[in-house]
Design an enzyme around this catalytic site. Structure first.
Site, PDB file in Angstrom:
ATOM      1  CB  CYS A 161      13.099-121.349  -0.907  1.00  0.00           C
ATOM      2  SG  CYS A 161      14.528-121.378   0.224  1.00  0.00           S
ATOM      3  N   GLY A 162      12.167-123.284   1.594  1.00  0.00           N
ATOM      4  CA  GLY A 162      12.133-124.690   2.227  1.00  0.00           C
ATOM      5  C   GLY A 162      13.908-124.908   2.140  1.00  0.00           C
TER       6      GLY A 162
END
Length: 297
Positions: A127-128
């Site tokens: 997801c960062g």
């Protein structure tokens, strides 16, 4: 500026058992390597340097200097190439730890904008970094928010070729089938640069770090092609680099579309099999079938 990039160790061979229908057999497979990278910065006057841990990200080893520089740039901590003095992996007793810790030594006359680092800097390959306070807070640190844009033309047939061209240059994806890519193309469809990583946000940071090192920012006359979906964070990073057109092979998120509209950025999704969706067409672009995607000043 001195950089020291270690040998690329992005692919690992392992022995597996492959099953097909009613048969199984031993097989040596290639898999993408995923390891943590701790990004540190060192700043302050000589003799009074401060070392600070900025981020830990799960990444594919290789192009670590570009990744660190791109991350600092897209987070607004630095804004120019000359603000970096050196980038190097730290010396450590354990060689594995040395490869997974990189320190960016900033110029002595530069004070980093750490107040911009208002997010939780623990990132994952899935997801960062999540949870930016607001779209407005990104606009306050975007160096290229008001850059002038020239008019360009892009044929439908050029757009249709981009996804295939991106994949054809993905060496690690060809070997493993499990890695993301970000590529920069000109408006004639020629690939200018590409980076791969298990984290889609890392691939883009590596690409932007490369552009920072080679003096190519802002990337206002190029189109960014993403191998997967277009998340909010990827559009944020694209905006920070001055990119005005993004084409994703996957779908965008709702926040990605909102941010593209806020930055007047053209955003395309599902770019494959001679089709694509237009989620935002900026005031600088006119997408037509036989002549052009244009960027007006």
């Amino acid at each position: 500026m001195k950089t020291n990039t270690l040998e690329n160790k992005s692919v690992q061979k392992i022995d597996i058992v492959k099953v097909k229908e009613d048969k199984s057999f031993l097989y040596t497979d290639d898999i993408s390597v995923e390891e943590p990278l701790e990004i540190r910065i060192s700043y302050g006057s000589k003799g009074q340097r401060v070392s600070k841990n900025i981020s830990v990200t799960m990444r594919t080893p290789g192009n670590d200097a570009e990744l660190a520089a791109g991350f600092l740039f897209t987070e607004g901590i630095i804004s120019e190439y000359h603000q970096i003095q050196t980038i190097d992996h730290l010396q450590a007793e354990c060689s594995r730890n040395r490869e997974n810790i990189i320190e960016v030594e900033l110029a002595e006359d530069f004070s980093p904008q750490l107040n911009h680092a208002d997010r939780n800097f623990y990132t994952t390959s899935s997801c960062g970094v999540c949870g930016k306070g607001s779209i407005e807070s990104i606009k306050t640190v975007s160096t290229f928010q008001h850059i002038e844009r020239e008019q360009h033309t892009l044929l439908f047939e050029v757009l249709y070729q981009l996804s295939g061209n991106l994949q054809s240059f993905q060496n690690n994806f060809s070997a493993t089938g499990g890695i993301h890519a970000s590529g920069i193309f000109d408006f004639e469809g020629q690939l200018l640069a590409l980076r791969e990583d298990v984290g889609r946000h890392n691939a883009l940071d590596k690409l932007i770090g490369h552009a920072l090192f080679t003096g190519q920012l802002p990337l206002k006359d190029q189109i960014l092609v993403l191998s997967g979906r277009a998340s909010f964070e990827l559009i944020q990073k694209a905006a920070m680099a001055g990119i005005s057109a993004v084409a994703a092979i996957g779908a965008p998120s709702s926040l990605a579309v909102d941010l593209a509209k806020e930055f007047d950025m053209t955003l395309l999704g599902f770019l494959r099999d001679n089709r694509f969706n237009i989620y935002n067409e900026s005031s600088f672009h006119n997408i037509v079938e036989k002549q052009s995607l244009s960027m007006d000043e």
